[in-house]
Design a protein around this motif. Structure first.
Motif: not given
Length: 327
Positions: A168-169, A103-105, A97-98, A76-77
């Motif tokens: 989840m965080d 959307r982010e990728l 995962s990258i 998540n970072t």
């Protein structure tokens, strides 16, 4: 770009340690390290003879001496760090995962292209010599067309809801942690990306995906089944069934052995290629060559994108969204 490319690592966990050791195998040292907890970075630097420790992680992005950054922090970072690194002209190898989602990728691929930088996922499967050998065998047609792929991956993790597997965080869950490997193998042995996808899933007590079964099919009729679990042990087994035989890979993703069984005679032959212990070494060698030559085909970013699209589509269908995540 420096002739002897300078690597920096963000994070000091298991993968960062393996990465520092891989560089030593390449006859060089890790140039710099940054970590949220500064003392951990100092200890890490002492262990591997790293010349530079950043007081703040952001200093890594501003350092002109850095050519490539390996991001080995929690999923998540990644996005925020990737954006900073690319804006400051750094090539990036990012632990799987990258990103969290497509959307982010897609945004990071566009940014990397705009800045003429190399962006890649640190996906062991793209770089282990065994898979390259098996892809060659399949492409040669000697086994006939790939018909169906069966993937298992399960590990028993205690219900400690603070650890990254269920938290989840920290973007915990089976899909981003182990599903990414299974789907990467599926994609790499299929002629085209699967677009017909159905699934079932079971949530852990935190709401993360504890277990999932996935059925996939592409336009040329190739199919796959994927079974994932975070709370029950399964063999890490891949079976690629073709018209004239099947390939069985045990202990993927870092496999160095496979067997091929002839469908007509029952003959079994073993393929041994590469060495499990050198997984990170192969990855980083390919990344360096890609940066130096400008040919990034060995990094298979298009496959990483297809896999991310599948994972995002699945999580959307489950409505399994991480805190603060934007789809």
């Amino acid at each position: 770009m420096h002739e002897n490319l300078n690597w920096a690592v963000l994070g000091t966990g298991v993968i960062a340690n393996e990465m520092a050791q891989a560089l030593q195998k390449m006859g060089k040292s890790l140039y710099a390290v940054g970590n949220r907890t500064h003392e951990k970075a100092v200890t890490f630097a002492e262990k591997y003879g790293v010349s530079k420790v950043y007081d703040k992680i952001d200093d890594m992005f501003y350092d002109d001496a850095v050519d490539i950054i390996y991001i080995a922090s929690p999923h998540n970072t990644h996005y925020a760090f990737m954006e900073q690194a690319l804006l400051h002209g750094k090539h990036l190898l990012v632990e799987k995962s990258i990103t969290l989602n497509s959307r982010e990728l897609d945004k990071m691929i566009a940014l990397a292209n705009e800045k003429h930088l190399l962006l890649a996922e640190a996906m062991t499967i793209w770089h282990m010599p065994l898979y390259q050998k098996l892809w060659e065998i399949v492409k040669s047609g000697e086994l006939g067309k790939v018909q169906i792929i069966t993937m298992n991956f399960g590990s028993f993790k205690e219900y400690d809801m603070k650890n990254r597997f269920f938290n989840m965080d920290l973007a915990g869950g089976a899909m981003l942690d182990i599903g990414v490997y299974a789907l990467s193998i599926v994609r790499s042995f299929m002629d085209e990306t699967p677009d017909d996808i159905v699934s079932q899933w079971k949530a852990s007590p935190t709401g993360s995906d504890e277990q999932a079964t996935i059925l996939l099919k592409n336009g040329s009729g190739q199919m796959a089944t994927v079974a994932l679990s975070m709370h029950s042990k399964q063999p890490k087994r891949a079976m690629i069934s073709c018209e004239q035989g099947y390939i069985e890979i045990m202990e993927y993703p870092r496999a160095d052995k496979a067997v091929i069984v002839d469908a007509n005679t029952g003959n079994v032959r073993e393929i041994a290629c590469g060495d499990t212990a050198n997984a990170l070494y192969y990855e980083m060698l390919d990344m360096e060559n890609a940066v130096k030559t400008g040919d990034a085909s060995s990094m298979h970013l298009a496959y990483s994108k297809d896999v991310m699209d599948i994972m995002t589509r699945l999580r959307k269908s489950w409505n399994m969204k991480y805190p603060g995540e934007t789809w």
